[in-house]
Scaffold this motif. Structure first.
Motif, PDB file in Angstrom:
ATOM      1  N   PHE A 199       0.825  -1.206   0.000  1.00 19.92           N
ATOM      2  CA  PHE A 199       0.000   0.000   0.000  1.00 19.92           C
ATOM      3  C   PHE A 199       0.863   1.261   0.000  1.00 19.92           C
ATOM      4  N   THR A 200       0.531   2.172  -0.904  1.00 26.16           N
ATOM      5  CA  THR A 200       1.182   3.478  -0.966  1.00 26.16           C
ATOM      6  C   THR A 200       0.102   4.535  -0.906  1.00 26.16           C
ATOM      7  N   PRO A 201       0.197   5.454   0.057  1.00 31.41           N
ATOM      8  CA  PRO A 201      -0.821   6.516   0.134  1.00 31.41           C
ATOM      9  C   PRO A 201      -0.875   7.302  -1.176  1.00 31.41           C
ATOM     10  N   GLY A 202      -2.086   7.608  -1.609  1.00 35.58           N
ATOM     11  CA  GLY A 202      -2.275   8.347  -2.846  1.00 35.58           C
ATOM     12  C   GLY A 202      -2.204   9.840  -2.635  1.00 35.58           C
ATOM     13  N   ALA A 203      -2.461  10.552  -3.689  1.00 35.97           N
ATOM     14  CA  ALA A 203      -2.439  12.018  -3.647  1.00 35.97           C
ATOM     15  C   ALA A 203      -3.817  12.549  -3.293  1.00 35.97           C
ATOM     16  N   GLY A 204      -4.580  11.791  -2.589  1.00 35.44           N
ATOM     17  CA  GLY A 204      -5.933  12.204  -2.215  1.00 35.44           C
ATOM     18  C   GLY A 204      -6.861  11.022  -2.358  1.00 35.44           C
ATOM     19  N   GLY A 205      -7.805  10.961  -1.491  1.00 33.60           N
ATOM     20  CA  GLY A 205      -8.734   9.845  -1.493  1.00 33.60           C
ATOM     21  C   GLY A 205     -10.117  10.322  -1.866  1.00 33.60           C
ATOM     22  N   PRO A 206     -11.084   9.942  -1.075  1.00 35.07           N
ATOM     23  CA  PRO A 206     -12.456  10.314  -1.410  1.00 35.07           C
ATOM     24  C   PRO A 206     -12.679  11.811  -1.224  1.00 35.07           C
ATOM     25  N   ALA A 207     -13.603  12.349  -1.982  1.00 31.50           N
ATOM     26  CA  ALA A 207     -14.022  13.734  -1.771  1.00 31.50           C
ATOM     27  C   ALA A 207     -15.253  13.708  -0.878  1.00 31.50           C
ATOM     28  N   LEU A 208     -15.160  14.377   0.261  1.00 35.79           N
ATOM     29  CA  LEU A 208     -16.286  14.474   1.167  1.00 35.79           C
ATOM     30  C   LEU A 208     -16.851  15.880   1.035  1.00 35.79           C
ATOM     31  N   ALA A 209     -18.144  15.988   0.819  1.00 42.85           N
ATOM     32  CA  ALA A 209     -18.784  17.290   0.612  1.00 42.85           C
ATOM     33  C   ALA A 209     -19.677  17.607   1.806  1.00 42.85           C
ATOM     34  N   PHE A 210     -19.517  18.805   2.355  1.00 44.34           N
ATOM     35  CA  PHE A 210     -20.251  19.233   3.537  1.00 44.34           C
ATOM     36  C   PHE A 210     -21.108  20.444   3.198  1.00 44.34           C
ATOM     37  N   ASP A 211     -22.417  20.318   3.423  1.00 39.76           N
ATOM     38  CA  ASP A 211     -23.354  21.430   3.250  1.00 39.76           C
ATOM     39  C   ASP A 211     -23.222  22.327   4.471  1.00 39.76           C
ATOM     40  N   CYS A 212     -22.792  23.562   4.256  1.00 41.92           N
ATOM     41  CA  CYS A 212     -22.562  24.498   5.360  1.00 41.92           C
ATOM     42  C   CYS A 212     -23.807  25.298   5.727  1.00 41.92           C
ATOM     43  N   PRO A 258      -5.407  16.878   6.296  1.00 43.73           N
ATOM     44  CA  PRO A 258      -3.965  16.674   6.495  1.00 43.73           C
ATOM     45  C   PRO A 258      -3.353  15.567   5.645  1.00 43.73           C
ATOM     46  N   ASP A 259      -4.174  14.668   5.126  1.00 46.24           N
ATOM     47  CA  ASP A 259      -3.661  13.570   4.305  1.00 46.24           C
ATOM     48  C   ASP A 259      -3.892  13.786   2.817  1.00 46.24           C
ATOM     49  N   GLY A 260      -4.354  14.985   2.450  1.00 42.42           N
ATOM     50  CA  GLY A 260      -4.553  15.301   1.036  1.00 42.42           C
ATOM     51  C   GLY A 260      -5.909  14.925   0.488  1.00 42.42           C
ATOM     52  N   ASN A 261      -6.825  14.464   1.343  1.00 41.69           N
ATOM     53  CA  ASN A 261      -8.175  14.142   0.891  1.00 41.69           C
ATOM     54  C   ASN A 261      -8.959  15.426   0.667  1.00 41.69           C
ATOM     55  N   THR A 262      -9.773  15.442  -0.362  1.00 42.65           N
ATOM     56  CA  THR A 262     -10.551  16.614  -0.718  1.00 42.65           C
ATOM     57  C   THR A 262     -11.763  16.765   0.188  1.00 42.65           C
ATOM     58  N   VAL A 263     -11.958  17.987   0.695  1.00 41.73           N
ATOM     59  CA  VAL A 263     -13.129  18.338   1.501  1.00 41.73           C
ATOM     60  C   VAL A 263     -13.811  19.498   0.810  1.00 41.73           C
ATOM     61  N   ASP A 264     -14.994  19.250   0.261  1.00 42.01           N
ATOM     62  CA  ASP A 264     -15.765  20.280  -0.421  1.00 42.01           C
ATOM     63  C   ASP A 264     -16.710  20.938   0.580  1.00 42.01           C
ATOM     64  N   LEU A 265     -16.803  22.252   0.512  1.00 42.99           N
ATOM     65  CA  LEU A 265     -17.703  23.027   1.352  1.00 42.99           C
ATOM     66  C   LEU A 265     -18.672  23.741   0.431  1.00 42.99           C
ATOM     67  N   PHE A 266     -19.977  23.660   0.722  1.00 38.14           N
ATOM     68  CA  PHE A 266     -20.931  24.294  -0.171  1.00 38.14           C
ATOM     69  C   PHE A 266     -22.170  24.751   0.581  1.00 38.14           C
ATOM     70  N   ALA A 267     -22.901  25.653  -0.054  1.00 41.10           N
ATOM     71  CA  ALA A 267     -24.210  26.100   0.433  1.00 41.10           C
ATOM     72  C   ALA A 267     -24.946  26.709  -0.747  1.00 41.10           C
ATOM     73  N   ALA A 268     -26.253  26.512  -0.785  1.00 31.90           N
ATOM     74  CA  ALA A 268     -27.064  27.085  -1.853  1.00 31.90           C
ATOM     75  C   ALA A 268     -27.026  28.608  -1.782  1.00 31.90           C
ATOM     76  N   LEU A 269     -26.932  29.228  -2.957  1.00 28.23           N
ATOM     77  CA  LEU A 269     -27.011  30.677  -3.028  1.00 28.23           C
ATOM     78  C   LEU A 269     -28.469  31.106  -2.978  1.00 28.23           C
ATOM     79  N   PRO A 270     -28.775  32.264  -2.403  1.00 26.71           N
ATOM     80  CA  PRO A 270     -30.160  32.717  -2.361  1.00 26.71           C
ATOM     81  C   PRO A 270     -30.693  33.011  -3.766  1.00 26.71           C
ATOM     82  N   GLY A 271     -31.994  32.811  -3.912  1.00 27.14           N
ATOM     83  CA  GLY A 271     -32.705  33.190  -5.126  1.00 27.14           C
ATOM     84  C   GLY A 271     -32.593  32.241  -6.204  1.00 27.14           C
TER      85      GLY A 271
END
Length: 129
Positions: A64-77, A116-129
């Motif tokens: 096993f060799t750590p990759g340059a990023g794993g799963p993308a986790l998306a968080f609704d803010c 810290p391990d290079g995994n993608t963390v997406d942050l999002f929220a709906a825009l008004p209107g």
């Protein structure tokens, strides 16, 4: 049986540091578990999120060799301003910025950081209107 997603796994070089990031995103991760080689939590709805150390992975997958990023986790803010606030908090805590907050053409305030391990963390929220 049709396969269904049941668990998202994150491989980490530093469990405590990774936990700090995901606590800032609202996950209830017990401090004493940061020293474990494997930990998982069940999220609302039943999906499980698990962490394994690099050493744990190598215990059953020696190549096993750590990759340059794993799963993308998306968080609704919840609100556009909260995307900016959470982005500032996480980058201030040492997360690398991948994409600064912006108003996306698909109707969301959107940003990306790396844990810290290079995994993608997406942050999002709906825009008004």
């Amino acid at each position: 049986m049709t396969p269904r997603i049941a668990l998202i796994g994150i491989v980490t070089a530093d469990m405590a540091r990774s936990f700090d990031v995901y606590r800032r995103l609202g996950l209830d991760l017990p401090a004493e578990s940061a020293g474990e080689p494997h930990f998982e939590v069940t999220l609302p709805g039943g999906l499980r999120l698990a962490w394994d150390t690099v050493e744990t992975m190598r215990s059953f997958h020696p190549g096993f060799t750590p990759g340059a990023g794993g799963p993308a986790l998306a968080f609704d803010c919840g609100a556009p301003a909260e995307v900016d606030a959470k982005y500032a908090e996480l980058t201030g805590a040492g997360c690398a910025s991948e994409l600064v907050p912006f108003d996306a053409f698909w109707g969301q305030r959107y940003a990306i950081v790396k844990d810290p391990d290079g995994n993608t963390v997406d942050l999002f929220a709906a825009l008004p209107g």
